[in-house]
Design a protein around this motif. Structure first.
Motif, PDB file in Angstrom:
ATOM      1  N   ASP A   1      11.602  93.027  -3.778  1.00 51.86           N
ATOM      2  CA  ASP A   1      11.277  93.121  -2.361  1.00 51.86           C
ATOM      3  C   ASP A   1      10.126  92.159  -2.059  1.00 51.86           C
ATOM      4  O   ASP A   1       9.011  92.342  -2.556  1.00 51.86           O
ATOM      5  CB  ASP A   1      10.890  94.562  -2.025  1.00 51.86           C
ATOM      6  CG  ASP A   1      10.661  94.787  -0.537  1.00 51.86           C
ATOM      7  OD1 ASP A   1      10.602  93.789   0.219  1.00 51.86           O
ATOM      8  OD2 ASP A   1      10.529  95.956  -0.139  1.00 51.86           O
TER       9      ASP A   1
ATOM     10  N   ARG B   1      10.011 102.250  -6.247  1.00 59.24           N
ATOM     11  CA  ARG B   1       8.889 101.949  -5.366  1.00 59.24           C
ATOM     12  C   ARG B   1       7.610 102.522  -5.979  1.00 59.24           C
ATOM     13  O   ARG B   1       7.516 103.718  -6.235  1.00 59.24           O
ATOM     14  CB  ARG B   1       9.110 102.544  -3.977  1.00 59.24           C
ATOM     15  CG  ARG B   1      10.350 102.007  -3.283  1.00 59.24           C
ATOM     16  CD  ARG B   1      10.494 102.555  -1.867  1.00 59.24           C
ATOM     17  NE  ARG B   1      10.586 104.007  -1.838  1.00 59.24           N
ATOM     18  CZ  ARG B   1      11.707 104.678  -2.091  1.00 59.24           C
ATOM     19  NH1 ARG B   1      12.810 104.025  -2.423  1.00 59.24           N
ATOM     20  NH2 ARG B   1      11.733 105.993  -2.017  1.00 59.24           N
TER      21      ARG B   1
ATOM     22  N   GLY C   1       6.850  93.662  -0.833  1.00 57.84           N
ATOM     23  CA  GLY C   1       6.041  94.450  -1.762  1.00 57.84           C
ATOM     24  C   GLY C   1       6.272  93.947  -3.175  1.00 57.84           C
ATOM     25  O   GLY C   1       6.994  94.577  -3.951  1.00 57.84           O
TER      26      GLY C   1
ATOM     27  N   SER D   1       6.169  92.887  -7.043  1.00 56.37           N
ATOM     28  CA  SER D   1       5.785  93.587  -8.263  1.00 56.37           C
ATOM     29  C   SER D   1       4.891  92.688  -9.106  1.00 56.37           C
ATOM     30  O   SER D   1       4.817  91.475  -8.895  1.00 56.37           O
ATOM     31  CB  SER D   1       7.037  94.002  -9.040  1.00 56.37           C
ATOM     32  OG  SER D   1       7.785  94.951  -8.295  1.00 56.37           O
TER      33      SER D   1
ATOM     34  N   SER E   1      10.008  97.402  -5.562  1.00 53.98           N
ATOM     35  CA  SER E   1       8.822  96.935  -4.843  1.00 53.98           C
ATOM     36  C   SER E   1       7.575  97.590  -5.426  1.00 53.98           C
ATOM     37  O   SER E   1       7.610  98.728  -5.886  1.00 53.98           O
ATOM     38  CB  SER E   1       8.927  97.261  -3.343  1.00 53.98           C
ATOM     39  OG  SER E   1       8.982  98.654  -3.139  1.00 53.98           O
ATOM     40  N   ASN E   2       6.471  96.825  -5.399  1.00 56.18           N
ATOM     41  CA  ASN E   2       5.154  97.341  -5.788  1.00 56.18           C
ATOM     42  C   ASN E   2       5.172  98.042  -7.151  1.00 56.18           C
ATOM     43  O   ASN E   2       4.481  99.051  -7.359  1.00 56.18           O
ATOM     44  CB  ASN E   2       4.623  98.306  -4.725  1.00 56.18           C
ATOM     45  CG  ASN E   2       4.383  97.619  -3.399  1.00 56.18           C
ATOM     46  OD1 ASN E   2       3.816  96.530  -3.351  1.00 56.18           O
ATOM     47  ND2 ASN E   2       4.843  98.236  -2.322  1.00 56.18           N
TER      48      ASN E   2
END
Length: 419
Positions: free
Chosen positions: A334, A289, A337, A339, A312-313
Motif C-alpha cells: 500500500d 495492517r 502506508g 512497510s 500496509s505499515n
C-alpha cells in the motif's frame, strides 16, 4: 425559692431518665453480643466417581454430568476407567459454581468415533477445568468453550475436526501443557477474549492449522491472545491470525507444510520465535495492517523467510535468516502506508536476499551476506490490464556484502552497492 427547688427536681428527674435509658441500651447491646450468630448452611463440595465405561447408566460420565449440573456448590468428576466409548451427545457443563474433570486412570481416554457432529464437551458454565484426559476421533469439536474462566491442561486431543473451539463470548481461557495431534484445527478462536493464553502446548501434524484465530472484521476490543512457548511440528500452517489481536512469542515452528505463521488483517505481533525447515515460507503477512515481525530466527526454509504482500505499515525488524531459499519479499504494498524492513540479517540465501516487486518499502540497515543470486532484486509489476506498478524502495545504510543489486528498476539497478 420554691420555684428553684422545683426546677432542680425536674432536672434531677431528667438526668435519672437519661441514665435509665443508657443502662437499657447497654444491657441490650451486651445481650445481643452474647447471642450466638445464626449458622450459615455449609456448601459441601461434590466428588463424582466415573467407574462405568459405558455410554449411560450409574457410574458413567453421562450420569456424572447430570449430578454436577444440579449441585449447589463446586464439583469434581474423577474418571477412573481407562476408556469411554461415547455413542450419544453428553449434557453440557452448566454448574455455575465450577466443575473440575480429572483423568485419574492412566491415559483416561474418551473415544467419540460413534458420536455425531456436535462437541464432545460443551462448556457452558464458568470456572470449568479439564485435566489429564485424552479425546479422540471426534467429527466435530472435542471441546466447545462458550463461557468464562476455562482451563485445559495436561490433556491430548487426537484426530478431531477442531480440538478446542473458543466462542466469541468466551474469556479468561488458559490452555497449557496439552498435545493437539492430527486434528484439522488444533485451537480455533472466534475473537480475542480477555486474558486468553495458549502456553507450553505441542501441536503436531494438524491438517489445516495448529491455531486458527480469524474473524471477518477487526476486533473492536483491545484484548490480545497470548501464544507463547509452544511447539508446532509439521502442521499445515502453524498459526493463522486474521483481524484478531495476537502476541506470538518464543514458539518453535518445525517443518510446516504451508507457512509457519500466516497473518491477515490487523493486530499481530510475531516476536522472538524460532522457525526451522519447511517446504514453504516462514511468516506471510498478506493484506495485513500494522503487523510487527520482530527478532525471529529462521533457518532452512525452502522459500521466503518473510513475505509481505498487499500489506500496509508492516514492520520487519531485527530478524535473522540463514540458509533459506530467499530472505525477504515485499510485493504490491500500500503506497499510502509503506512497510519497513530495518536491521535484518540474511546469511547465504540460496537465491535472492531481498525481493521487491511492485512495492516501495523502506529498507534500512539490513545486511545480506553471501547471496547466491541477487542481494537485492527490484522489479516493477505488470498488471493484466496493462498498467505497471513501479517499485521504488527507499534504501539507507544497507550492507549487501558485495553482492549484486539488480532488476527492471533502472534507478535501483544502477545504484552502487553502499558497502
Amino acid at each position: 425559692m420554691e420555684i428553684r427547688r422545683r426546677s432542680m427536681a425536674a432536672v434531677g428527674v431528667f438526668v435519672l431518665l437519661g441514665v435509665v435509658v443508657a443502662l437499657g441500651h447497654w444491657y441490650e447491646t451486651q445481650r445481643a453480643r452474647a447471642q450466638p450468630l445464626p449458622l450459615r448452611p455449609t456448601v459441601k463440595a461434590v466428588l463424582v466417581h466415573v467407574t462405568n465405561a459405558g455410554d449411560r447408566g450409574p457410574g458413567t460420565l453421562r450420569e456424572a454430568l447430570f449430578v454436577v449440573a444440579t449441585a449447589t456448590g463446586p464439583t469434581s468428576i474423577s474418571i477412573e476407567v481407562p476408556k469411554i466409548d461415547l455413542e450419544t451427545a453428553l449434557p453440557a457443563f452448566v454448574n455455575g459454581h465450577g466443575v473440575k474433570l480429572l483423568g485419574q486412570a492412566p491415559g483416561a481416554q474418551i473415544d467419540a468415533q460413534a458420536l455425531g457432529a456436535g462437541p464432545v464437551f460443551d462448556v457452558s458454565g464458568p470456572n470449568t477445568s479439564i485435566d489429564g484426559i485424552m479425546i479422540r476421533n471426534c467429527s466435530g469439536a472435542a471441546i466447545l468453550v462458550r463461557t468464562v474462566r476455562f482451563r485445559l491442561s495436561a490433556s491430548t486431543i487426537d484426530s478431531c475436526d477442531v480440538a478446542v473451539e473458543v466462542a466469541e463470548n468466551a474469556s479468561d481461557i488458559l490452555l497449557e501443557r496439552n498435545h493437539f495431534v492430527k486434528d484439522r484445527l488444533g485451537v480455533r478462536f472466534g475473537a480475542a477474549g480477555h486474558n486468553s493464553v495458549v502456553v507450553n502446548n505441542e501441536f503436531v501434524k494438524n491438517k489445516d492449522a495448529g491455531i486458527w484465530a480469524v474473524r471477518g472484521a477487526p476486533d473492536s476490543h483491545d484484548d490480545v491472545i497470548g501464544i507463547h512457548d509452544n511447539k508446532f511440528t509439521e502442521d499445515g500452517i502453524g498459526i493463522v491470525a486474521g483481524n484478531i489481536s495476537v502476541l506470538v512469542e518464543r514458539n518453535d515452528f518445525i517443518n510446516a507444510r504451508g507457512a509457519d505463521v500466516h497473518l491477515v488483517g490487523a493486530g499481530a505481533v510475531i516476536r522472538a520465535n524460532r522457525i526451522h525447515g519447511g517446504a514453504s515460507m516462514g511468516i506471510v503477512a498478506e493484506n495485513a495492517r500494522g503487523a510487527v515481525i520482530d527478532d525471529n530466527e529462521m533457518e532452512g526454509l525452502a522459500a521466503y523467510g518473510v513475505m509481505v504482500r498487499g500489506s500496509s505499515n508492516t514492520l520487519v525488524r531485527a530478524n535473522r535468516l540463514h540458509n533459506c531459499g530467499y530472505g525477504l519479499a515485499f510485493v504490491l504494498g500500500d503506497a499510502r502506508g509503506v512497510s519497513t524492513a530495518v536491521g535484518n540479517t540474511i546469511i547465504e540465501p540460496k537465491f535472492n536476499g531481498i525481493d521487491v516487486i511492485g512495492d516501495s518499502p523502506i529498507l534500512r540497515r539490513n545486511q545480506v551476506l553471501h547471496a547466491h543470486a541477487l542481494a537485492l532484486h527490484v522489479e516493477d509489476f505488470q498488471v493484466p490490464d496493462g498498467k505497471k506498478v513501479q517499485s521504488q524502495p527507499f534504501l539507507e545504510d544497507n550492507n549487501f556484502g558485495g553482492g549484486p543489486v539488480g532488476g527492471s528498476n533502472a534507478t535501483v539497478a544502477g545504484q552502487a552497492n553502499p558497502h
